[in-house]
Scaffold this active site. Structure first.
Site, PDB file in Angstrom:
ATOM      1  N   GLU A  92       0.825  -1.207   0.000  1.00  0.00           N
ATOM      2  CA  GLU A  92       0.000   0.000   0.000  1.00  0.00           C
ATOM      3  C   GLU A  92       0.860   1.258   0.000  1.00  0.00           C
ATOM      4  OE1 GLU A  92      -3.112   0.075  -0.452  1.00  0.00           O
ATOM      5  OE2 GLU A  92      -3.975  -1.799   0.224  1.00  0.00           O
ATOM      6  N   ARG A 139       0.597   3.861  -3.109  1.00  0.00           N
ATOM      7  CA  ARG A 139      -0.053   5.134  -2.775  1.00  0.00           C
ATOM      8  C   ARG A 139       0.955   6.251  -2.540  1.00  0.00           C
ATOM      9  NH1 ARG A 139      -5.732   3.819   0.277  1.00  0.00           N
ATOM     10  NH2 ARG A 139      -5.752   1.585  -0.013  1.00  0.00           N
ATOM     11  N   ASP A 184      -4.649  -9.623  -8.508  1.00  0.00           N
ATOM     12  CA  ASP A 184      -4.912  -8.700  -9.614  1.00  0.00           C
ATOM     13  C   ASP A 184      -3.714  -7.943 -10.182  1.00  0.00           C
ATOM     14  OD1 ASP A 184      -4.729  -7.259  -7.257  1.00  0.00           O
ATOM     15  OD2 ASP A 184      -6.702  -6.348  -7.387  1.00  0.00           O
ATOM     16  N   GLU A 192     -12.207   0.192 -10.406  1.00  0.00           N
ATOM     17  CA  GLU A 192     -11.861  -0.809 -11.424  1.00  0.00           C
ATOM     18  C   GLU A 192     -12.843  -0.862 -12.602  1.00  0.00           C
ATOM     19  OE1 GLU A 192      -9.770  -1.410  -7.814  1.00  0.00           O
ATOM     20  OE2 GLU A 192     -11.954  -1.529  -8.106  1.00  0.00           O
TER      21      GLU A 192
END
Length: 605
Positions: free
Chosen positions: A273, A277, A406, A540
């Site tokens: 993360e 980010r 993903d 998404e």
């Protein structure tokens, strides 16, 4: 089975007596035992004495020439052509004789005196220490620590300047206005969602705008940044601000970062993360604006993540403490495994870090991951979502293109594109993975909807997650360059996935998609479980609309995107910004009171 003559016991081998073996008389055994005991006592006393003598010897670093000096003095080099022997057999150097012997004796005596003096001084210091109270000793220790810290600070002259590198040309940031008036109007309204938030009735989302820090939760439900507030919303959304032309707000964010963004905190963070980010956000802001502060902050943070790779295999831990560098994995992740979508979503940022810093460590870390994965067997050609960083073995055989898997596939394709299509290894890995996914995971429902299921221990679960909806855009993006002239096939597959994900939105009350939806028991593209009915401002589905619009220019994709934007504005806007909702099938939804940073960084973009 015969008993061996020697049996192991706690690392020792104990002799066993065979039948008929003779034994010593009892008094001889006792006598021998007594003798051995006395000898053992003498030996122990001698060892203790030697150890004590060595213990009180001074630090030999104070006499750097001691060993060399004695060797030079007492053990001359016999093979030297200048050497010979006296009649007494003593080795001397020719031409120096007794004068050198006298000088050597003086040097030896001088060394002994010095050793005695150091010895006495060490004993005296030890006695003085023993006379001091505990408080005095503690105070001395603190003083020494402070002195060491002060010396280190004096030596620390700040971060080293980074080498200058050419700035790549950023395409498409300022390409003018859209020719269609309605498209421009809709774009401006999207921008206003951020620039001028209104205050309708509703909940109060727990966010702070771009001029202050915001706490963000990870998908696992655990705090992403510990108890610290590192401004994830500001950093993650900088590039969207720049692209939207909100340069005053961008400047506010830059000033906050310059003055407040500090990674020297005792906080445990998600490596994945923080990478996507923070490091991704800072690098994007740097490439768009050219402001050095973003590059410097990205490098400072990246250095804090490197200890996460200190595992037996080089597969990084999921979490790392920014201060201590101690890493660990999520407790729920298949017996302490690392997660494919986490350690597989570092490549692009780390390659850029090496480019910007000249430090090869970042590139080497992610290439090591790729090479390790290439050597591993994959069940049915699929990549399981869990890999143990200690053993290098797969965990539970669960494969998904949604959560946990993903972005691993996304980064393979984008690594190839980022390299100007020279990273053929990344492209081949992507193509092989997609071929296996299409063979084992992609199915068509009874109602004609193409979906991507999840493989769990040899069984296909007919469920698709909102996160997996990004794959429609990925298939379209990867169509050009696909093997066997299958570009048309993958573009069509992307369109089918986009249609399925639009149906998951269209079949709800709020016209916003659930977190996951099923394709069995007569239900298609509908969430069944209550804990799968929420929407947390995810991007998404809209991302796939965007890719499909770019590649086909079919106006329906723009229309679908606008419908989603209107639904978000109607049902997710709250007094502090935008909030996720807990049930997209309820006409009166409750808010989760969180605005994820990806809403500004991706969804609005």
């Amino acid at each position: 089975m015969t008993t061996p003559a020697l049996l192991p016991l706690s690392g020792r081998r104990i002799p066993t007596l065979s039948p008929g073996a003779s034994s010593f008389p009892h008094h001889r055994a006792t006598l021998r035992l007594s003798e051995k005991f006395i000898l053992l006592l003498i030996l122990s006393a001698f060892i203790t004495l030697c150890f004590g003598a060595f213990f009180f010897l001074p630090d030999n670093s104070k006499h750097k020439r001691f060993d060399l000096g004695l060797e030079d003095v007492l053990i001359p080099h016999i093979d030297s052509p200048k050497e010979g022997k006296h009649a007494s057999g003593q080795v001397v150097i020719h031409g120096q004789g007794g004068h050198d012997e006298h000088r050597h004796r003086e040097e030896e005596e001088s060394l002994r005196d010095k050793i005695r003096a150091d010895h006495e001084r060490a004993l005296q210091e030890a006695k003085e220490k023993l006379r001091k109270s505990r408080e005095e000793l503690h105070a001395e220790i603190q003083t020494e620590k402070s002195k060491v810290i002060g010396d280190l600070k004096k030596k620390d002259t700040g971060p080293k300047p980074l080498p200058p590198v050419p700035m790549p040309k950023v395409v498409g940031v300022s390409d003018g206005e859209p020719p269609e008036p309605d498209a421009k109007e809709k774009r401006d309204k999207i921008r206003e969602k951020w620039a001028k938030p209104s205050e309708p009735d509703g909940g109060t989302a727990s966010l702070i705008d771009c001029s202050a820090a915001s706490a963000v939760s990870s998908p696992a439900g655990e705090t992403l940044h510990g108890n610290s507030q590192l401004g994830a919303t500001i950093v993650d959304a900088l590039d969207t601000l720049y692209i939207m032309g909100l340069h005053d707000e961008f400047k506010d964010g830059q000033e906050w970062i310059e003055q407040n963004l500090d990674f020297g905190v005792n906080a445990e963070v998600s490596v994945f993360e923080v990478n996507i980010r923070f490091i991704g956000g800072l690098l994007a802001a740097y490439y768009l604006s050219g402001q050095e502060v973003f590059k410097m902050k990205a490098v400072q943070l990246a250095e804090k993540l490197l200890p996460a790779f200190n595992t037996p295999t080089g597969i990084p831990w999921a979490m790392v403490n920014l201060k201590s560098g101690v890493g660990r994995n999520w407790g729920w992740a298949s017996a302490g495994s690392s997660i494919l979508a986490e350690f597989g979503t570092l490549h692009m940022e780390f390659v850029h870090l090496t480019y910007l810093t000249g430090n090869p460590a970042y590139y080497q870390k992610v290439m090591h991951i790729r090479k390790l994965l290439a050597k591993m067997d994959r069940p049915n050609g699929l990549y399981p979502n869990y890999l143990n960083p200690r053993t290098g073995r797969w965990g539970q055989h669960h494969t998904s293109v949604g959560g946990l898997g993903d972005s691993f596939y996304e980064y393979l394709l984008k690594a190839w594109l980022m390299s100007d299509k020279t990273d053929t290894e990344a492209r081949k890995t992507y193509d092989d993975a997609i071929e296996a996914i299409e063979r084992h995971l992609i199915r068509k429902s009874n109602g004609g909807l193409t979906f991507i299921g999840e493989w769990k221990n040899g069984h296909l679960e007919r469920k698709m997650g909102h996160l997996a909806c990004f794959a429609g855009g990925m298939f379209a993006l990867g169509a050009d360059g696909s093997p066997d002239d299958k570009a048309g096939h993958y573009l069509q597959l992307g369109a089918e996935i986009a249609h399925t994900c639009h149906e998951s939105y269209d079949r709800t009350v709020l016209k916003l998609g659930p977190e996951a939806f099923k394709f069995d028991s007569g239900l298609e593209a509908v969430a069944v479980r209550q804990n799968e009915k929420y929407y947390i401002l995810r991007p998404e589905v809209i991302e796939t609309y965007w890719y499909m619009w770019r590649f086909t220019h079919d106006p329906k994709y723009r229309q679908w995107g606008w419908e989603a934007a209107q639904a978000i504005d109607k049902y997710c806007r709250v007094s502090g910004g935008f909030s996720g909702v807990k049930d997209v099938y309820s006409s009166n939804p409750t808010y989760d009171d969180v605005q994820q940073s990806f809403f500004l960084a991706e969804t609005l973009k």
